[in-house]
Design a protein around this motif. Sequence first.
Motif, PDB file in Angstrom:
ATOM      1  N   PHE A 135       0.834  -1.196   0.000  1.00  0.00           N
ATOM      2  CA  PHE A 135       0.000   0.000   0.000  1.00  0.00           C
ATOM      3  C   PHE A 135       0.874   1.254   0.000  1.00  0.00           C
ATOM      4  N   PHE A 136       1.934   1.264   0.815  1.00  0.00           N
ATOM      5  CA  PHE A 136       2.810   2.431   0.885  1.00  0.00           C
ATOM      6  C   PHE A 136       3.734   2.531  -0.321  1.00  0.00           C
ATOM      7  N   ILE A 137       3.763   1.500  -1.155  1.00  0.00           N
ATOM      8  CA  ILE A 137       4.450   1.599  -2.443  1.00  0.00           C
ATOM      9  C   ILE A 137       3.485   2.048  -3.522  1.00  0.00           C
ATOM     10  N   GLY A 138       2.281   1.487  -3.526  1.00  0.00           N
ATOM     11  CA  GLY A 138       1.322   1.789  -4.582  1.00  0.00           C
ATOM     12  C   GLY A 138       0.743   3.182  -4.499  1.00  0.00           C
ATOM     13  N   ALA A 139       0.430   3.665  -3.279  1.00  0.00           N
ATOM     14  CA  ALA A 139      -0.182   4.989  -3.140  1.00  0.00           C
ATOM     15  C   ALA A 139       0.724   6.097  -3.656  1.00  0.00           C
ATOM     16  N   PRO A 140       1.996   6.187  -3.227  1.00  0.00           N
ATOM     17  CA  PRO A 140       2.846   7.244  -3.785  1.00  0.00           C
ATOM     18  C   PRO A 140       3.139   7.059  -5.270  1.00  0.00           C
ATOM     19  N   LEU A 141       3.247   5.804  -5.729  1.00  0.00           N
ATOM     20  CA  LEU A 141       3.466   5.591  -7.159  1.00  0.00           C
ATOM     21  C   LEU A 141       2.279   6.075  -7.976  1.00  0.00           C
ATOM     22  N   GLY A 142       1.062   5.844  -7.481  1.00  0.00           N
ATOM     23  CA  GLY A 142      -0.116   6.357  -8.181  1.00  0.00           C
ATOM     24  C   GLY A 142      -0.133   7.868  -8.227  1.00  0.00           C
ATOM     25  N   ALA A 143       0.276   8.516  -7.112  1.00  0.00           N
ATOM     26  CA  ALA A 143       0.325   9.979  -7.106  1.00  0.00           C
ATOM     27  C   ALA A 143       1.389  10.508  -8.051  1.00  0.00           C
ATOM     28  N   ILE A 144       2.458   9.723  -8.273  1.00  0.00           N
ATOM     29  CA  ILE A 144       3.531  10.157  -9.176  1.00  0.00           C
ATOM     30  C   ILE A 144       3.155   9.909 -10.626  1.00  0.00           C
ATOM     31  N   ILE A 145       2.620   8.703 -10.898  1.00  0.00           N
ATOM     32  CA  ILE A 145       2.288   8.345 -12.284  1.00  0.00           C
ATOM     33  C   ILE A 145       1.126   9.184 -12.812  1.00  0.00           C
ATOM     34  N   ARG A 146       0.118   9.408 -11.947  1.00  0.00           N
ATOM     35  CA  ARG A 146      -1.073  10.200 -12.316  1.00  0.00           C
ATOM     36  C   ARG A 146      -1.804   9.604 -13.502  1.00  0.00           C
ATOM     37  N   LYS A 147      -1.899   8.291 -13.509  1.00  0.00           N
ATOM     38  CA  LYS A 147      -2.623   7.582 -14.561  1.00  0.00           C
ATOM     39  C   LYS A 147      -3.536   6.552 -13.896  1.00  0.00           C
ATOM     40  N   GLY A 148      -4.829   6.617 -14.227  1.00  0.00           N
ATOM     41  CA  GLY A 148      -5.767   5.648 -13.673  1.00  0.00           C
ATOM     42  C   GLY A 148      -6.072   4.545 -14.665  1.00  0.00           C
ATOM     43  N   GLY A 149      -7.143   3.809 -14.411  1.00  0.00           N
ATOM     44  CA  GLY A 149      -7.547   2.734 -15.311  1.00  0.00           C
ATOM     45  C   GLY A 149      -6.679   1.498 -15.133  1.00  0.00           C
ATOM     46  N   LEU A 150      -6.696   0.655 -16.168  1.00  0.00           N
ATOM     47  CA  LEU A 150      -5.958  -0.608 -16.120  1.00  0.00           C
ATOM     48  C   LEU A 150      -4.770  -0.620 -17.067  1.00  0.00           C
ATOM     49  N   GLY A 151      -4.277   0.544 -17.465  1.00  0.00           N
ATOM     50  CA  GLY A 151      -3.148   0.608 -18.379  1.00  0.00           C
ATOM     51  C   GLY A 151      -1.821   0.621 -17.653  1.00  0.00           C
ATOM     52  N   MET A 152      -1.314   1.830 -17.422  1.00  0.00           N
ATOM     53  CA  MET A 152      -0.036   1.985 -16.740  1.00  0.00           C
ATOM     54  C   MET A 152      -0.024   1.372 -15.348  1.00  0.00           C
ATOM     55  N   PRO A 153      -1.099   1.495 -14.526  1.00  0.00           N
ATOM     56  CA  PRO A 153      -1.066   0.861 -13.199  1.00  0.00           C
ATOM     57  C   PRO A 153      -0.835  -0.646 -13.249  1.00  0.00           C
ATOM     58  N   VAL A 154      -1.422  -1.320 -14.220  1.00  0.00           N
ATOM     59  CA  VAL A 154      -1.235  -2.771 -14.318  1.00  0.00           C
ATOM     60  C   VAL A 154       0.217  -3.104 -14.636  1.00  0.00           C
ATOM     61  N   VAL A 155       0.809  -2.358 -15.568  1.00  0.00           N
ATOM     62  CA  VAL A 155       2.201  -2.613 -15.946  1.00  0.00           C
ATOM     63  C   VAL A 155       3.131  -2.409 -14.757  1.00  0.00           C
ATOM     64  N   VAL A 156       2.958  -1.283 -14.059  1.00  0.00           N
ATOM     65  CA  VAL A 156       3.806  -0.985 -12.912  1.00  0.00           C
ATOM     66  C   VAL A 156       3.596  -2.006 -11.799  1.00  0.00           C
ATOM     67  N   SER A 157       2.351  -2.384 -11.559  1.00  0.00           N
ATOM     68  CA  SER A 157       2.061  -3.344 -10.492  1.00  0.00           C
ATOM     69  C   SER A 157       2.680  -4.703 -10.787  1.00  0.00           C
ATOM     70  N   ILE A 158       2.549  -5.148 -12.016  1.00  0.00           N
ATOM     71  CA  ILE A 158       3.099  -6.458 -12.371  1.00  0.00           C
ATOM     72  C   ILE A 158       4.616  -6.446 -12.233  1.00  0.00           C
ATOM     73  N   LEU A 159       5.270  -5.390 -12.728  1.00  0.00           N
ATOM     74  CA  LEU A 159       6.728  -5.303 -12.608  1.00  0.00           C
ATOM     75  C   LEU A 159       7.160  -5.268 -11.147  1.00  0.00           C
ATOM     76  N   MET A 160       6.451  -4.499 -10.334  1.00  0.00           N
ATOM     77  CA  MET A 160       6.804  -4.394  -8.923  1.00  0.00           C
ATOM     78  C   MET A 160       6.571  -5.723  -8.200  1.00  0.00           C
ATOM     79  N   PHE A 161       5.455  -6.384  -8.494  1.00  0.00           N
ATOM     80  CA  PHE A 161       5.151  -7.644  -7.831  1.00  0.00           C
ATOM     81  C   PHE A 161       6.112  -8.744  -8.262  1.00  0.00           C
ATOM     82  N   ILE A 162       6.461  -8.788  -9.536  1.00  0.00           N
ATOM     83  CA  ILE A 162       7.423  -9.792 -10.007  1.00  0.00           C
ATOM     84  C   ILE A 162       8.779  -9.579  -9.342  1.00  0.00           C
ATOM     85  N   THR A 163       9.184  -8.311  -9.214  1.00  0.00           N
ATOM     86  CA  THR A 163      10.444  -8.025  -8.530  1.00  0.00           C
ATOM     87  C   THR A 163      10.400  -8.492  -7.085  1.00  0.00           C
TER      88      THR A 163
END
Length: 493
Positions: A391-419
């Motif tokens: 949560f403390f990784i996703g919330a600031p990343l969302g505020a930085i990316i400023r993109k909603g929906g299932l586009g960029m958030p999905v890509v960033v989430s998958i990369l972060m979770f795989i790491t």
Amino acid sequence: MKRLHLFVLRTFLGPFFMTFFICVFVLLMQFLWKYIDDMVGKGLEWGIVAELLLYASFALIPMAFPLAMLLASIMTFGNLGENYELVAIKASGISLFKIMRPLIVVALALTMFAFYFSNNILPKTNLKFGALLVSVKQQKPEMVISEGVFTNEIDGYSIKVDRKASKGNMMYGLMIYNHTKNSGNANVTVADSGFMKISEDKKYMIMTLFDGQSATNTKPNQRGKKRTFPFRRERFSKQTITIPLEGFDFQRTDENRLRNAYKMMNLTQLEHREDSMYSDYQVRVRRFAASMNYPNPLTQMVLNQTQTVDSLKKETLFTPDTLVNFDEIYHTLDEHIQNEVINMAIGQARTNHQTINQNLHELYNQKKSINKLTMEKHKKFTWSIACFIFFFIGAPLGAIIRKGGLGMPVVVSILMFITYYMVSITGEKFAREDMWVMANGMWFSTYIFLPLGIFLTYKSANDSALLNLETYQLKLKRLFGFLFKSKDKKDKS
């Protein structure tokens, strides 16, 4: 503030539940690919398959919670940033921490629920899933027949298939021996191709054969007479054989057989099992160390030989702490005694080497079993705390990316979770092999991602330019603009 908190909660809960079920579905598809061969062709009822998938879904929930939390928090704050709602809220004097306050409570509640689920609910569902999966694997299907070998799973019949089609249930090169009359190989059927299926009541197997022939012994052998084998041969283009089945009904495995597996235990059971196994392990280690003392026959033989050379040494009292100059004693012995001593020492060294290898292998396997219990105990905490960290990784990343929906958030989430998953697997591997301390290996991913979450949250709350993507885009434009200008000046000169 109450309206703002309710607004943030409504914005978060919708994406969270949506992404949670999506994550469970995606992980469940991975389970199907893994166990699809164990379920296909078993004649299972839809209720059994649905029950198996339900238990498998429960096993995937601890992993789906952190991923859903990461993706939902990025989407929530990404939507707020994309619609300039986050900017308006900050402009009114409300800090990012105040905006995140209701979601922090949700993250804490989810973390505690994830631990409760892993400790109290998951062991029970794992037990039911394991017992049901074993029952499915032991189910005797019509597809139990393997290529190139005779199969005797069906009572009274021996069946061989040369080749099975990769798609469908068609088989080629069939040879079927009928032993129902206990008269040996008196009835054999050969077919070019065919297929099998179980009747709806699971009591019969229906075999449909194409382009073949059957040979049947028409007169049994009689004692005292010439051994003749008259038979009747029949050719057919299509033939249907109905075979009664016994023992093919689906039977559930007793769950008590799997209760001692580490995935079927809660925290208290794991600790009790770990303590008992570790105590037994320590006893074996001490017993092994004690068995490595040098045997007395070699020492006694050397001392006896030296006593015959010098009678004064008969009165010498040798204790385990006595220091003896072996070279001096060895050179006083006769040559044949020296060879005997060397041969005996080599034999004892080989025996000790074999004993060491055997005990080390047994101790290594026992230690790995203990490590599995310890790792499972740590996993109940690490995957639960991962919800709070993400949560403390996703919330600031969302505020930085400023993109909603299932586009960029999905890509960033998958990369972060795989790491995170790769780092976690690396730590678990080192801990399993005792290369790292168990706590350090199991909490290795937490050691890395918790400071990362604190850092991202702090920088995002202070609107640091370090995490502003527009700043880096502007610097890149200036850099490329400067390079193009310098190139134009060189061309003009």
